[in-house]
Design an enzyme around this catalytic site. Structure first.
Site, short mmCIF file in Angstrom:
data_model
loop_
_atom_site.label_atom_id
_atom_site.label_comp_id
_atom_site.label_asym_id
_atom_site.label_seq_id
_atom_site.Cartn_x
_atom_site.Cartn_y
_atom_site.Cartn_z
N LYS A 1 15.46 -58.59 -18.22
CA LYS A 1 14.15 -58.98 -18.33
C LYS A 1 13.86 -58.67 -19.00
O LYS A 1 12.00 -58.46 -19.45
CB LYS A 1 13.77 -59.38 -16.62
CG LYS A 1 14.20 -60.96 -15.56
CD LYS A 1 14.21 -60.61 -14.55
CE LYS A 1 14.96 -59.96 -13.92
NZ LYS A 1 16.47 -60.21 -13.51
N GLN B 1 14.98 -59.37 -9.55
CA GLN B 1 16.77 -60.02 -8.95
C GLN B 1 16.63 -61.13 -9.95
O GLN B 1 16.01 -61.16 -11.42
CB GLN B 1 16.98 -60.37 -7.51
CG GLN B 1 17.30 -58.95 -7.27
CD GLN B 1 15.96 -58.68 -6.75
OE1 GLN B 1 14.50 -59.43 -6.39
NE2 GLN B 1 15.62 -57.13 -6.95
N GLY C 1 17.05 -53.07 -11.24
CA GLY C 1 16.80 -52.02 -12.34
C GLY C 1 16.58 -52.72 -13.31
O GLY C 1 16.83 -53.44 -14.23
N HIS C 2 15.31 -52.51 -14.45
CA HIS C 2 14.76 -53.23 -15.11
C HIS C 2 15.14 -52.12 -16.41
O HIS C 2 14.13 -50.68 -16.35
CB HIS C 2 13.27 -53.55 -15.26
CG HIS C 2 13.21 -54.34 -14.03
ND1 HIS C 2 11.98 -54.98 -13.47
CD2 HIS C 2 14.59 -55.43 -13.77
CE1 HIS C 2 12.79 -56.05 -12.73
NE2 HIS C 2 13.83 -56.42 -13.22
N ASP D 1 20.40 -59.16 -13.80
CA ASP D 1 21.12 -58.50 -14.60
C ASP D 1 20.26 -59.55 -15.91
O ASP D 1 22.13 -59.54 -16.78
CB ASP D 1 21.81 -58.12 -14.57
CG ASP D 1 21.89 -57.39 -13.33
OD1 ASP D 1 20.86 -56.38 -12.69
OD2 ASP D 1 22.88 -57.35 -12.57
P1 IMP Z 1 19.92 -56.32 -1.42
O1 IMP Z 1 18.48 -56.92 -2.60
O2 IMP Z 1 19.97 -55.28 -1.83
O3 IMP Z 1 19.51 -56.64 -0.49
O4 IMP Z 1 21.45 -57.04 -1.74
C1 IMP Z 1 21.58 -58.89 -2.03
C2 IMP Z 1 22.26 -58.97 -2.83
O5 IMP Z 1 21.77 -59.18 -4.14
C3 IMP Z 1 23.90 -58.45 -3.66
O6 IMP Z 1 25.05 -58.75 -3.76
C4 IMP Z 1 23.27 -57.12 -4.04
O7 IMP Z 1 24.18 -57.26 -5.56
C5 IMP Z 1 22.05 -58.28 -5.33
N1 IMP Z 1 21.32 -57.82 -5.96
C6 IMP Z 1 19.89 -56.96 -5.63
N2 IMP Z 1 19.37 -56.61 -6.47
C7 IMP Z 1 19.60 -56.81 -6.99
C8 IMP Z 1 19.28 -56.63 -8.62
O8 IMP Z 1 18.68 -56.51 -9.67
N3 IMP Z 1 20.34 -57.43 -10.13
C9 IMP Z 1 21.41 -57.84 -9.53
N4 IMP Z 1 21.89 -58.21 -8.07
C10 IMP Z 1 20.57 -58.05 -7.33
#
Ligand code: IMP
Length: 432
Positions: free
Chosen positions: A16, A225, A40-41, A13
């Site tokens: 990017k 991420q 989420g972009h 977040d």
């Molecule tokens: P997962 O990727 O859904 O398995 O989540 C694992 C961790 O990564 C959690 O703390 C999510 O909130 C975080 N996370 C996954 N994708 C994103 C993203 O695009 N932005 C911010 N945090 C993310």
């Protein structure tokens, strides 16, 4: 044959989408190499706001090709929804413009259910995943029973593999997690229903990506991420399940390292995190609300994928230097500097205290247990009151804002090439 890479330098977040949008304009091909629809972009163009989770966001530029690499995990339902959303917004999506690697792993509704059940079963130690089935899909990949997109092109084999997968997860959900059973027949039927829509996009992507580079054209790798969520180098176990760092580009696209031109680290002027895990500079109360925003604007600090309010805190230069170390950034793209306007002083974390000792270089690899024992040592920089949203040149910035940027440069040894000062595409200062 230049390959440019955009990487989140924090916990995701970072904005990017802004950096990708800037570079995609001059790129011939834009590729995602990791993660799935947990990302989420957001890109704002005029009055239009595009929120993309799966398809590379650079595809909104009409001259680019989009590629989804083998390092990703793909939910066919999200893909189909995103394709139709983009078409409605008059973005051309067709198999000539969008290529999906035959080695991409597929996410199913069973992965999602398992993700929820597994995270809930952790009780107080929950990761707070996005619930998109990311972890279970990568587990299947690593344990060599995952569903790969290329199998869709062999319908009989795919159908039996899908059924075996649903049967297996059904067993796990019922017998281990004591969840209601799945209607396997209905799920298999529904899942196979996406085959026809997505099969035209699936093929080997290597020749396209390498061929583009060989022709001297530009490829942009769009990270999802952030560094601190990397499954190896991040704040383990509070991480996602993919390789979010620059290293992931090469395995996730099936490329060698020769072509790299720049590795752009995208860093927010403060720090945010969604989900659980240590966050040394985290704030609460009024200051946190100030940085987070009310949620009234799409760019306030609420998750693009989950809508969850993000945790917020001051910029952590210890972690930023670590992110540079594990990615090899060549420059930084600083986002949301405008949000800091109105503060009298701005603390930034320059070192940690741990066990009565001051450390200014991390002596562990992200590890959440060790990070949670660190308390930040702050340096407070002067604040500024001016609104930065109309600034377009370095000289337009108040001296204190320039000092803030220069301090980041000094602490990281990296040039801050771009500074975003508002959500609009044009709210950008590019330094020569
Ligand atoms: P997962 O990727 O859904 O398995 O989540 C694992 C961790 O990564 C959690 O703390 C999510 O909130 C975080 N996370 C996954 N994708 C994103 C993203 O695009 N932005 C911010 N945090 C993310």
């Amino acid at each position: 044959m230049p390959l440019d890479i955009v990487i989140g330098a924090q916990w995701g977040d970072e904005g990017k989408g802004r950096a990708v949008d800037l570079l995609a304009e001059k790129s011939d091909l834009v590729a995602r190499f990791n993660g799935g629809d947990n990302a989420g972009h957001t890109v704002t163009v005029g009055k239009k706001i595009y929120k993309l989770h799966l398809i590379p966001s650079g595809i909104i530029h009409p001259n680019t090709l989009g590629v989804m690499g083998s390092g990703m995990v793909l939910n066919p339902q999200t893909l189909v929804e995103e394709i139709s959303m983009l078409r409605e917004a008059a973005v051309a999506i067709n198999p000539e413009r969008l290529w999906i690697s035959d080695a991409v792993q597929l996410i199913t509704p069973a992965h999602r259910l398992l993700d929820h059940a597994q995270d809930a079963a952790l009780g107080k130690a929950q990761i707070g995943t996005t619930g998109r089935g990311i972890g279970p899909a990568y587990v299947d990949k690593a344990s060599r029973r995952g569903l790969r997109a290329g199998e869709i092109l062999e319908p009989d084999f795919f159908a039996s593999h899908v059924r075996a997968h649903f049967d297996e997860v059904n067993h796990l959900l019922k017998d281990w997690y004591h969840q209601p059973g799945l209607d396997v027949d209905a799920l298999v039927k529904e899942y196979l229903g996406f085959n026809e829509q997505i099969s035209p996009y699936i093929r080997r992507i290597g020749p396209l990506v390498q061929g583009t580079l060989n022709e001297g054209k530009t490829v942009l790798a769009e990270g999802a991420q952030g560094t601190l969520l990397d499954v190896e180098q991040g704040t383990y176990p509070y991480v996602t399940s993919s390789c979010t760092t620059s290293a992931g580009v090469f395995s996730g696209l099936g490329l060698g390292v020769q072509s790299v031109r720049k590795v752009m680290g995208v860093v927010k002027a403060f720090q945010t995190r969604v989900g659980a895990g240590p966050f040394p500079t985290e704030l609460e109360g009024e200051l946190a609300n100030f940085l987070r925003g009310t949620g009234a604007n799409p760019w306030d600090e609420y998750g693009t994928t989950t809508g969850r309010p993000r945790r917020v805190g001051w910029l952590d230069l210890m972690l930023l230097r670590y992110a540079h170390e594990v990615n090899g950034f060549s420059e930084l793209f600083l986002t949301k500097l405008d949000v800091l306007s109105g503060l009298s002083g701005i603390p930034v974390c320059v070192a940690y205290q741990r066990g009565g000792r001051k450390i200014d270089v991390l002596d562990f690899s992200g590890d959440a247990r060790l990070l949670s024992r660190c308390t930040p040592v702050y340096e407070t920089l002067p604040g500024w009151q001016e609104d930065l949203r109309e600034c377009r040149n370095w000289e337009d910035l108040p001296t204190a804002a320039q000092t803030y940027v220069q301090y980041i440069e000094k602490q990281t040894g990296l040039p801050v090439q771009n500074i975003s000062v508002g959500p609009e595409r044009s709210a950008l200062i590019t330094r020569s």
